[in-house]
Motif scaffolding. Structure first.
Motif, PDB file in Angstrom:
ATOM      1  N   ARG A  43       0.824  -1.204   0.000  1.00 46.56           N
ATOM      2  CA  ARG A  43       0.000   0.000   0.000  1.00 46.56           C
ATOM      3  C   ARG A  43       0.865   1.264   0.000  1.00 46.56           C
ATOM      4  N   LEU A  44       2.147   1.089   0.250  1.00 49.89           N
ATOM      5  CA  LEU A  44       3.052   2.227   0.335  1.00 49.89           C
ATOM      6  C   LEU A  44       3.836   2.358  -0.971  1.00 49.89           C
ATOM      7  N   ARG A  45       4.777   3.256  -0.997  1.00 46.49           N
ATOM      8  CA  ARG A  45       5.600   3.450  -2.181  1.00 46.49           C
ATOM      9  C   ARG A  45       6.517   2.260  -2.392  1.00 46.49           C
ATOM     10  N   ALA A  46       7.043   2.160  -3.612  1.00 44.75           N
ATOM     11  CA  ALA A  46       7.890   1.016  -3.960  1.00 44.75           C
ATOM     12  C   ALA A  46       9.145   0.955  -3.097  1.00 44.75           C
ATOM     13  N   ASP A  47       9.597   2.112  -2.597  1.00 40.43           N
ATOM     14  CA  ASP A  47      10.813   2.119  -1.780  1.00 40.43           C
ATOM     15  C   ASP A  47      10.653   1.248  -0.537  1.00 40.43           C
ATOM     16  N   TYR A  48       9.471   1.250   0.064  1.00 39.93           N
ATOM     17  CA  TYR A  48       9.265   0.494   1.289  1.00 39.93           C
ATOM     18  C   TYR A  48       9.292  -1.004   1.022  1.00 39.93           C
ATOM     19  N   LEU A  49       8.750  -1.421  -0.116  1.00 40.24           N
ATOM     20  CA  LEU A  49       8.830  -2.836  -0.469  1.00 40.24           C
ATOM     21  C   LEU A  49      10.276  -3.254  -0.675  1.00 40.24           C
TER      22      LEU A  49
END
Length: 393
Positions: free
Chosen positions: A128-134
């Motif tokens: 659900r967050l930005r790709a950076d967090y994944l």
């Protein structure tokens, strides 16, 4: 018209990169055939390399389903690969510290279920967050899985690894006894260079058939998915997630599906590796595995299934081909050349072919749109003009 009906037309329709890849592939196959006939390359080891290439192709397919289709940055390829490898090994190996002795099909199911649960566990809070967090979460996941495998001896046997793993077809009718039932053959095409086809060769041939089945089924599923409405939504998310959301698409759900699908394919590669190598240890979860998968996808072309397959084969060629440099008198140690060559390949690709060797355009709905034929044909006049013309007549 298919390639079987008109091979010349099919060859004439190839783009320059496709023709280059075909030429290099044919030359490489001829080189391997010459090495086999002269005895420079053992037939059993050759089949092992084919199996290894299929394993890296599966890893590339999995990462391509995440990054190439949807733009999800996953640095835990080695983690899901390890989940598949250890999940199958712990259920089937005679030296398993927790279970063991089950049919390899049970190990396959358990490995995929664990990978599915882990993908959901990491995907629910991050997608659900930005790709950076994944990317950050997946990087941490890879290290957590590796440390658990290394230190939890009661669960994974620690640094000693898991031994006593059976072949995948153990317990199957006919196939389980096929290698022992086949007679040993001695072929001598080139005088003085005999080719021995013994039990190990027939066992390796079963492994090749297995990985061809895995990779072929995966390629077919991803090819269909890429051309489907589901695949078009994934490409839209990769290009502009806000646009996909504005069109009413549940981008979180689509990203979760893509992430889980890629993770299951990576776990499938781990299952195959377990029954190919018959041993699995913490060293198999090294981060270099993730690096190799990313290189394969970038080299072949993000979003391209053919490119992922080609990239996986190139990685195995560089990785295993440098081993033969030990037989050549060089002033330096040839082992570090492996990473050096891969680095040179990446720099060259990013400089001259940033879209990859085989970009995905020809795999999309209208391949003619990227073959020099322009956009799909449109009518010269609209419906109203045609009706008006018909009324005047």
């Amino acid at each position: 018209m298919s390639a079987l009906d008109a091979p010349k037309a099919a060859l004439a329709g190839l783009t320059r990169p496709e023709g280059w890849v075909l030429g290099v592939s044919v030359a490489f196959v001829l080189f391997l055939l010459a090495a086999l006939l002269t005895g420079a390359l053992g037939p059993t080891y050759f089949l092992f390399l084919v199996g290894l290439a299929g394993m890296y192709a599966l890893l590339s397919f999995g990462l391509n389903a995440q990054w190439g289709f949807t733009g999800l940055i996953n640095f835990s390829v080695a983690a899901f690969f390890g989940i598949g490898a250890y999940g199958s090994a712990l259920m089937t190996a005679s030296g398993s510290p927790i279970a063991g002795g089950f049919n390899p099909l049970v190990g396959l199911v358990v490995a995929l279920v664990v990978a599915f649960a882990l993908a959901l566990l990491i995907g629910i809070p991050t997608l659900r967050l930005r790709a950076d967090y994944l990317a950050i979460a997946s990087l941490g996941l890879a290290e957590v899985v590796r440390l658990i495998v290394l230190n939890e001896r009661w669960l994974t046997n620690g640094s000693a690894g898991v031994r006593g793993i059976p072949g995948f077809f153990e317990g199957w009718p006919v196939l389980s006894t096929f290698p022992e039932a086949m007679p040993g053959l001695r072929l001598e095409v080139v005088p003085g260079s005999p080719i021995l086809l013994e039990t190990a060769f027939w066992q390796a041939s079963l492994n090749v058939l297995l990985v061809l089945g895995f990779a072929g089924a995966t390629f077919f599923v991803l090819r269909r998915a890429h051309r489907s409405p589901w695949g078009r939504v994934l490409r839209t998310i990769r290009s502009d997630e806000d646009l996909a959301r504005a069109l009413g698409k549940n981008t979180y759900s689509f990203k979760m599906q893509s992430f889980v699908l890629g993770s299951l394919i990576m776990a499938l590669a781990g299952v195959f590796y377990t029954h190919l190598n018959l041993y699995v240890g913490p060293g198999d979860l090294d981060p270099i595995t993730t690096f190799y998968a990313w290189v394969a996808v970038i080299l072949g072309g993000s979003g391209s299934n053919r490119g992922a397959l080609f990239g996986g084969i190139v990685i195995v060629t560089i990785r295993e081909g440098t081993r033969f440099l030990n037989d050549v008198a060089l002033p330096i140690d040839p082992a570090p050349l492996r990473l050096l060559l891969i680095g040179v390949v990446i720099v060259a690709v990013m400089r001259y072919r940033p879209q990859g060797i085989l970009p995905p355009q020809r795999e999309l709905i209208w391949p003619s749109a990227v073959d020099g034929g322009g956009a799909p044909e449109t009518p010269d006049s609209g419906v109203r003009e045609r009706k008006g013309g018909g009324g005047d007549e």
